[in-house]
Enzyme design. Sequence first.
Site, PDB file in Angstrom:
ATOM      1  N   LYS A   7     -15.984  -0.175   1.511  1.00 26.04           N
ATOM      2  CA  LYS A   7     -15.239  -0.587   0.323  1.00 26.04           C
ATOM      3  C   LYS A   7     -16.271  -1.120  -0.674  1.00 26.04           C
ATOM      4  O   LYS A   7     -16.764  -2.245  -0.515  1.00 26.04           O
ATOM      5  CB  LYS A   7     -14.225  -1.685   0.669  1.00 26.04           C
ATOM      6  CG  LYS A   7     -13.113  -1.240   1.615  1.00 26.04           C
ATOM      7  CD  LYS A   7     -12.262  -2.427   2.038  1.00 26.04           C
ATOM      8  CE  LYS A   7     -11.102  -1.996   2.936  1.00 26.04           C
ATOM      9  NZ  LYS A   7     -10.373  -3.159   3.509  1.00 26.04           N
ATOM     10  N   GLU A  49       0.804  -1.216   0.000  1.00 22.94           N
ATOM     11  CA  GLU A  49       0.000   0.000   0.000  1.00 22.94           C
ATOM     12  C   GLU A  49       0.845   1.278   0.000  1.00 22.94           C
ATOM     13  O   GLU A  49       0.332   2.354   0.276  1.00 22.94           O
ATOM     14  CB  GLU A  49      -0.952   0.002   1.201  1.00 22.94           C
ATOM     15  CG  GLU A  49      -1.983  -1.108   1.121  1.00 22.94           C
ATOM     16  CD  GLU A  49      -3.119  -0.940   2.105  1.00 22.94           C
ATOM     17  OE1 GLU A  49      -4.257  -1.246   1.732  1.00 22.94           O
ATOM     18  OE2 GLU A  49      -2.876  -0.506   3.244  1.00 22.94           O
TER      19      GLU A  49
END
Length: 373
Positions: A293, A169
């Site tokens: 999400k 990430e």
Amino acid sequence: MEIEELSLTQILNSRTNYTVEAEINDVKASAPSGASTGTHEAKCFVPEHLEETESLLQELIGLDLNQREFDNKLRELDETEDFSRIGASAIASSFAFKKATGFENSEQFPLPLSNVIGGGEHGGNTSIQEFLVLPVNAETFPEAIETNRKIYQELKENYSTKIKGMNDEGALITSMNDEKTLKALKKVADKYDAAVGVDIAASEFYENGKYKISSLGLEHDAKGQLKFVEQLIDAFDLKFVEDPFDQEDFRMHAKLAKKFPDSLICGDDLFTTNKERLQEGIENGSCNSLIIKPNQIGTVSDAQETVELAKENDYTPVISHRSGETCDSTISDLALEWECPIIKAGIADIRIAKLNKLLRRWDAAEDPEINLY
């Protein structure tokens, strides 16, 4: 909007895995994917024969639909509850349809929640998956980004001998254990008047009733995990704690939320952007916040319904990226349209696409305001 054309393409994501890009009426969008995924998530794979899925979705061409109707059609064509047939094609197509029809962007901007140091399933030395900063005292979105950027850069410079690179990430990998990492982060965050948070991702090291935190040499049951997390919140004044317990443990999430009402006790794997699971959490008092999400639930419409249910019950929705990302910035516009108070989108690497979209939106807005935590 009338659907004039729809096509699907296989592209690479940030982990060099394949994902799906959809194009509807000359507008493209792509599906993210997670490494640390909840059991109850919608499926988000690339169909083995993508051309067959594309052929299936051709039934939508010529139809004049709104977002809810389009997303319902996706479910009808898939014929499963979790998109086991068309996988990542669902959220990619739903995103593309939304982008093609346009956003109703507000001028209420989210606070950026940035994971600056990482571990767990995203790669790193720590069992805790993400070490996060939240610029709670920033007065503008650019100021908030600058705060998080400075913290990230200072960690790289001041702890250079302990930084071993970046993970999936774009977060820094440290050779320090979890507690030493938190001490270092707290020291730097305090300098910039920012709050500290963690994504524990406890389901990833929960097995047979035990939490096995190998990086600290700890193993304990649910009560021991509660005590461990309580100590972390007290010691480091944590304002955000994500997935502190296993994804099926509504009761312990409720205990923690009751004890720390001024911190965001956030469910990700616990809720998976699913309004039925969120409703169960509401009834049990589990958490006071949740991760949003859209690919976890498969469509924009279903994610929006979960956001609305959260707001109705005073849960703070945190719209979030995934570990396997693309340059798609749909969630940035959704954060504005849905007025999500926080966006979790990293601070480095490919994730800057989402942050830069918000910086551009800020510059173009007539009277923008940033969420006050």
